[in-house]
Design a protein around this motif. Sequence first.
Motif, PDB file in Angstrom:
ATOM      1  N   ASP A 106      -2.643   1.207 -14.524  1.00 55.26           N
ATOM      2  CA  ASP A 106      -0.691   1.611 -14.606  1.00 55.26           C
ATOM      3  C   ASP A 106      -0.082   0.733 -12.544  1.00 55.26           C
ATOM      4  O   ASP A 106       0.484   0.644 -12.940  1.00 55.26           O
ATOM      5  N   LEU A 107      -1.144   1.741 -11.753  1.00 55.99           N
ATOM      6  CA  LEU A 107      -1.227   1.823 -10.493  1.00 55.99           C
ATOM      7  C   LEU A 107      -0.640   0.495 -10.063  1.00 55.99           C
ATOM      8  O   LEU A 107       0.057  -0.665  -9.215  1.00 55.99           O
ATOM      9  N   ASN A 108      -1.892  -0.707 -10.441  1.00 61.71           N
ATOM     10  CA  ASN A 108      -1.785  -1.977 -10.029  1.00 61.71           C
ATOM     11  C   ASN A 108      -0.370  -2.659 -10.613  1.00 61.71           C
ATOM     12  O   ASN A 108       0.300  -3.597  -9.905  1.00 61.71           O
ATOM     13  N   TYR A 109      -0.265  -2.689 -12.029  1.00 64.32           N
ATOM     14  CA  TYR A 109       1.023  -3.320 -12.924  1.00 64.32           C
ATOM     15  C   TYR A 109       2.474  -2.742 -12.094  1.00 64.32           C
ATOM     16  O   TYR A 109       3.783  -3.883 -12.145  1.00 64.32           O
ATOM     17  N   ILE A 110       2.216  -1.701 -11.414  1.00 60.76           N
ATOM     18  CA  ILE A 110       3.831  -1.212 -11.130  1.00 60.76           C
ATOM     19  C   ILE A 110       3.838  -1.571  -9.433  1.00 60.76           C
ATOM     20  O   ILE A 110       4.763  -2.400  -9.101  1.00 60.76           O
ATOM     21  N   GLU A 111       2.703  -1.926  -8.726  1.00 58.42           N
ATOM     22  CA  GLU A 111       3.047  -1.791  -6.916  1.00 58.42           C
ATOM     23  C   GLU A 111       2.548  -3.098  -7.439  1.00 58.42           C
ATOM     24  O   GLU A 111       3.513  -3.911  -6.487  1.00 58.42           O
ATOM     25  N   GLU A 112       3.157  -4.673  -8.544  1.00 59.03           N
ATOM     26  CA  GLU A 112       2.837  -5.757  -8.650  1.00 59.03           C
ATOM     27  C   GLU A 112       4.292  -6.521  -9.050  1.00 59.03           C
ATOM     28  O   GLU A 112       4.781  -6.827  -8.422  1.00 59.03           O
ATOM     29  N   GLY A 113       5.092  -5.168  -9.378  1.00 60.57           N
ATOM     30  CA  GLY A 113       6.274  -5.119  -9.312  1.00 60.57           C
ATOM     31  C   GLY A 113       7.207  -4.768  -8.251  1.00 60.57           C
ATOM     32  O   GLY A 113       8.780  -4.726  -8.575  1.00 60.57           O
TER      33      GLY A 113
END
Length: 240
Positions: A106-113
């Motif tokens: 989830d953190l990876n997904y958020i940081e990509e945005g």
Amino acid sequence: MIYVRIRNKILPVRRDHMICKECGLKIEGLTRICPHCGERALIDDELDTWSFLSDTAAKHKRDMPEEIALNEPAAIPEERAAQIDGLQRMRGYFIQHNNLYQVLEDLNYIEEGVSRPSFALWLLVGGLVSALVYLPLSPFLPNFIWAYYFVLWGAIATIGYLRAGRRYEQRKAEYALLRRHAQNDLHAMYNACADCFLPLAWTPPPLINRMLEALQSGETSSVGEYILKNEPNSGKKLAA
């Protein structure tokens, strides 16, 4: 006596007093370093004018814990049956902590945005906002001077860009801190697994399930062979 808002608190401040931008306490004398928390102090005028330039991400960087080192994987059992038993045991253990993998994903997904602010975009926004503010007032001005419009445009674009940059750095530091805590939780959980012969990247339960199926069906003869043939791209972020 004047009043300054610090972290939603209204504090009385005299002109010869300073205010710490971190803890919000008043500081006597001419020192620029807060004796309460060690941060740089700001005069009340600076708080109102330059607070959007302060590095709020610094606190998150100071709070960053040390990364927990990973244990080396144990030796892979030589017998195929022992490998299957070990995988079944580890699968049961890692299933109990499956939420830790999801947190990192989830953190990876958020940081990509999260992306850096664009100065070109803020120039466009500044021009539009300046036009909405300045042009309706132009008939009431004695002289329509375009210089005022461009000054307003530059001020809005610059301040907006700086504030957006500050928010970006703050969010980036917050996510980095959350990531470090999540990684440390994952590393601590991995280190607590007894006789774990899988690297961390191979410990998510879905990967262990596929490995078990390959061993039980005879598709592969050993765990080591399966790992060499199927290096997972999905696990690289966990090991980082």
